[in-house]
Scaffold this motif. Structure first.
Motif, short mmCIF file in Angstrom:
data_model
loop_
_atom_site.label_atom_id
_atom_site.label_comp_id
_atom_site.label_asym_id
_atom_site.label_seq_id
_atom_site.Cartn_x
_atom_site.Cartn_y
_atom_site.Cartn_z
N GLN A 1 0.80 -1.22 0.00
CA GLN A 1 0.00 0.00 0.00
C GLN A 1 0.84 1.27 0.00
OE1 GLN A 1 -2.34 0.41 3.60
NE2 GLN A 1 -0.87 -0.81 4.82
N THR A 2 2.17 1.12 0.04
CA THR A 2 3.03 2.32 -0.01
C THR A 2 3.96 2.21 -1.20
OG1 THR A 2 4.79 1.35 1.33
CG2 THR A 2 2.98 2.44 2.52
N ARG A 3 4.54 3.33 -1.58
CA ARG A 3 5.48 3.38 -2.70
C ARG A 3 6.69 2.48 -2.43
NH1 ARG A 3 6.68 7.77 -6.45
NH2 ARG A 3 8.70 7.35 -7.44
N GLY A 4 7.22 2.54 -1.21
CA GLY A 4 8.40 1.76 -0.87
C GLY A 4 8.14 0.26 -0.97
N ASP A 5 6.99 -0.16 -0.39
CA ASP A 5 6.65 -1.59 -0.46
C ASP A 5 6.45 -2.04 -1.92
OD1 ASP A 5 6.78 -1.69 2.26
OD2 ASP A 5 4.61 -1.55 2.58
N PHE A 6 5.84 -1.16 -2.71
CA PHE A 6 5.57 -1.48 -4.12
C PHE A 6 6.89 -1.69 -4.88
CE2 PHE A 6 4.39 -0.11 -8.50
CZ PHE A 6 3.44 -1.09 -8.77
N GLU A 7 7.84 -0.76 -4.72
CA GLU A 7 9.13 -0.86 -5.41
C GLU A 7 9.91 -2.08 -4.93
OE1 GLU A 7 11.04 2.84 -4.76
OE2 GLU A 7 10.00 3.86 -6.39
N THR A 8 9.89 -2.31 -3.59
CA THR A 8 10.62 -3.46 -3.04
C THR A 8 10.09 -4.77 -3.61
OG1 THR A 8 11.07 -2.27 -0.97
CG2 THR A 8 11.23 -4.68 -0.92
N ALA A 9 8.77 -4.89 -3.70
CA ALA A 9 8.16 -6.12 -4.23
C ALA A 9 8.57 -6.35 -5.68
CB ALA A 9 6.64 -6.04 -4.10
N LEU A 10 8.59 -5.27 -6.47
CA LEU A 10 8.97 -5.43 -7.88
C LEU A 10 10.44 -5.77 -8.04
CD1 LEU A 10 6.96 -2.50 -9.55
CD2 LEU A 10 6.53 -4.95 -9.75
N HIS A 11 11.27 -5.27 -7.13
CA HIS A 11 12.70 -5.59 -7.17
C HIS A 11 12.96 -7.05 -6.79
CE1 HIS A 11 14.70 -1.89 -8.24
NE2 HIS A 11 14.00 -1.19 -7.36
N GLN A 12 12.20 -7.54 -5.81
CA GLN A 12 12.49 -8.86 -5.24
C GLN A 12 11.81 -10.01 -5.97
OE1 GLN A 12 11.45 -8.54 -1.10
NE2 GLN A 12 13.33 -7.43 -0.56
N SER A 13 10.69 -9.80 -6.64
CA SER A 13 9.92 -10.89 -7.25
C SER A 13 9.41 -10.48 -8.62
CB SER A 13 8.73 -11.28 -6.36
OG SER A 13 9.16 -11.62 -5.06
N SER A 14 9.01 -11.50 -9.35
CA SER A 14 8.35 -11.25 -10.64
C SER A 14 6.88 -11.59 -10.48
CB SER A 14 8.98 -12.09 -11.74
OG SER A 14 8.86 -13.47 -11.45
N PHE A 15 6.03 -10.87 -11.21
CA PHE A 15 4.59 -11.04 -11.08
C PHE A 15 3.96 -11.22 -12.46
CE2 PHE A 15 5.97 -8.73 -7.34
CZ PHE A 15 5.33 -9.40 -6.32
N ASP A 16 2.83 -11.94 -12.46
CA ASP A 16 2.09 -12.14 -13.69
C ASP A 16 1.09 -11.01 -13.94
OD1 ASP A 16 3.31 -14.71 -14.02
OD2 ASP A 16 1.91 -15.49 -12.52
N LEU A 17 0.74 -10.26 -12.87
CA LEU A 17 -0.30 -9.23 -13.00
C LEU A 17 -0.17 -8.23 -11.85
CD1 LEU A 17 -3.03 -8.38 -14.44
CD2 LEU A 17 -4.18 -9.77 -12.70
#
Length: 644
Positions: A45-61
């Motif tokens: 729900q925050t910018r930091g969490d969003f960027e961290t998630a994209l850096h650490q994992s790959s997503f289908d959607l």
């Protein structure tokens, strides 16, 4: 293709969910779960969490709210495009307006769904995943096509594709190198116009016929480059069909063998000169005989002008004889056309018989036995003549004290049984040419090596050892095969088989080969070769006979002793270990004096010898076809206890 695997194999779809309201997060999870879509959510729900998630994992959607207190969806879209540009991004929001929705699509979102119409979310998710899968598949297909095109261009063979109108649709780089035409110049043009400059050889018609009947063709063709220079290729043509098995296009793969054919012709010419070298003394003798009447005639004309007519006639005949011999020798030495034509084997064999008579030692008796209605064959006359020359020279050398050299021809139908015993043979109609001598024969040890290049039993200055290996190569090039049977001290027989072009003899094609059937007669087959027993049993049972087999003479004696009155005919191999065919036949006669016996051997010479040793009803020369076996057996069964 990961997304297809996700959908097809029911693996969880990895979803990054940017949403500040926990109730909305739960609502989305429950909704997709109720629709049967297995998703694995990562909530942020925050910018930091969003960027961290994209850096650490790959997503289908990625699913995102449009407006949040500390972070907005458009900023999340920009970050996602930078860190994970291929991941589809869907807005799911209750506050997004029409203008904002259009703006989000322009910036790269794949869809937007309002919370007032949540039922659209799952279909939007599925569509987004399908779009990614389709795009991935398209990319992989394009990459595969690029890789295949690169491989085709790197191939040394010319690879061509034509449509059903024979217009060229594909032309690789090797085709450009071999023929000199660029792809731009030939695409859309007719194949005949490009490769043959509008004048195709008759072999092209054969190729098209084969493609129509079997869907493939293999053979040699002489084509033309852009500069009108001949190029010889080993061509392989395949008819490509669509998913409904309807003809779609024509694939041609041509290997440039021009240089190889030139080297082969040089080698064959050298080998022909070697053959002429071993005949040179006989040729010189015959030329002297032809020239002597000319020289004497000149003196006679000077002394006796009144006898002019008879003298000139004799001189003319001798001069023509010498000229024909020189012409014959030159034609053989130079070679000839390297392209196959429709020919008859009979004239070649006759001519070879004449050369043998003229040039071989006079203690060698040459006999020529011809079938007057030989089928034609497709071949290169000079090369076939060379095979005959090689075999005849070997036969001559095998008879240093003289003997009989027999040349014979016959039409023969090679059936599945005979073809199975020769690796290079295929069932069909053949013309068989045999060269038999009564010389020293070939030992078992030598038999294993005679076709190896440079193997020879002659003195170092008497030959290169290339004659038989060359002959085998030539016969294989003519789609035929060669066999040899030899008996040490009694002679050798070579046979080469050439496929008949039976279409030239429609009358012969109409003749049916009706083979006689049995009526349940019992045949005892005796041979120490298991394969012979298996093949004989199968062939005879297929034509109405009952068959017993024995792997030795002792087994045959035991079998007949047990079933004395049940066996009608015995077929026994002459050469078996411990107890040969002759001894076996004599033993069987003692058990049943009226039993009919056929002995199978390797030569007619053995047939003459066997008459002095044992009473038999018939002798069959191996190898024999099913036709010869059945006809011979039928004749023996029809005999009224007549023996030979």
């Amino acid at each position: 293709m990961f997304i297809m695997k996700v959908l097809g194999e029911k693996k969880a779809v990895r979803v990054l969910h940017l949403e500040d309201d926990p109730n909305d997060r739960l609502f989305v999870q429950e909704m997709v779960s109720a629709d049967g879509l297995d998703c694995e959510f990562t909530p942020v729900q925050t910018r930091g969490d969003f960027e961290t998630a994209l850096h650490q994992s790959s997503f289908d959607l990625i699913i995102s709210d449009y407006s949040m207190p500390a972070f907005d969806g458009l900023s999340g879209l920009a970050i996602a495009h930078e860190l994970s540009p291929k991941t589809p991004f869907i807005f799911f929001s209750g506050t997004i307006g029409e203008d904002s929705a259009v703006n989000s699509l322009r910036k790269g979102a794949v869809d937007y769904v309002t919370k007032q119409h949540p039922q659209r979310l799952v279909p939007a998710i599925r569509q987004a995943l399908r779009n990614v899968a389709d795009h991935t598949q398209l990319q992989q297909t394009e990459q595969k096509n690029r890789e295949q095109a690169e491989l085709l261009d790197k191939a040394t063979d010319a690879i061509l594709v034509c449509d059903l109108s024979n217009c060229i649709t594909y032309w690789n780089e090797s085709a450009e190198r071999i023929y000199g035409w660029t792809a731009v110049e030939v695409i859309g043009k007719e194949l005949i116009a490009v490769l043959f400059h509008g004048k195709p050889p008759s072999l092209v018609q054969e190729m098209m016929k084969s493609l129509g009947e079997r869907g493939e063709w293999t053979g040699e063709l002489q084509e033309l480059t852009k500069d009108n220079k001949p190029v010889i290729v080993q061509g392989r043509a395949t008819l490509i069909r669509d998913e409904n098995q309807m003809p779609k296009s024509l694939l041609l793969i041509n290997t440039d063998i021009t240089e190889r054919k030139q080297l082969e012709e040089q080698f064959l010419r050298s080998q022909r000169l070697e053959s002429l070298g071993v005949l040179i003394s006989g040729i010189a003798h015959d030329l002297n005989n032809a020239l002597t009447p000319v020289l004497i005639g000149i003196d006679m004309l000077r002394a006796s002008p009144a006898e002019k007519e008879n003298i000139l006639k004799t001189m003319h005949s001798s001069a023509r004889r010498g000229a024909d011999m020189v012409k014959q020798v030159l034609a053989f030495a130079r070679g000839g056309d390297t392209h196959k034509t429709l020919i008859q084997a009979e004239p070649l064999v006759k001519e070879m018989g004449k050369i043998i008579t003229d040039t071989f030692p006079k203690n060698i008796d040459c006999q020529v036995k011809l079938n007057q209605r030989l089928w034609p064959v497709s071949g290169i006359p000079t090369q076939l003549y060379q095979v005959l020359m090689n075999l005849c020279v070997n036969a001559r050398d095998a008879m240093p004290d003289g003997g009989t050299l027999t040349l014979a021809t016959e039409n023969i139908c090679v059936d599945n049984t005979m073809a199975a015993s020769h690796p290079d043979a295929k069932p069909g109609n053949y013309v068989c040419v045999s060269v038999a001598d009564t010389g020293t024969g070939i030992s078992i040890e030598q038999m294993e090596k005679i076709f190896q290049p440079f193997f020879t039993t002659k003195a170092p200055d008497k030959g290169t050892g290339l004659g038989l290996s060359t002959s085998v190569s030539i016969i294989k090039h003519h789609d035929g095969f060669l066999t040899v049977h030899s008996d040490v001290g009694h002679g050798t027989e070579f046979k080469f088989y050439l496929p008949a072009v039976i279409e030239s003899f429609p009358a012969l094609m109409a003749e049916e080969r009706l083979l006689p059937n049995g009526n349940g007669e019992c045949i005892l087959v005796v041979d120490d070769e298991v394969i012979v027993l298996v093949i004989a049993r199968t062939a005879l049972e297929n034509y109405g006979y009952r068959v017993l087999t024995a792997a030795s003479g002792l087994e045959a004696i035991t079998c007949l002793a047990e079933k004395r009155d049940a066996v009608d005919v015995v077929i026994a191999d002459l050469a078996m270990p411990l107890m040969g065919g002759a001894a076996t036949a004599n033993a069987l006669r003692r058990i049943n004096p009226d039993i009919k016996i056929i002995i199978a051997g390797d030569s007619e010479k053995e047939a003459e010898d066997i008459k002095e040793r044992v009473s038999v009803n018939a002798f069959m020369v191996k190898p024999f076809t099913v036709e010869k076996l059945l006809n011979g057996l039928h004749q023996v069964l029809a005999q009224n206890e007549k023996r030979t």
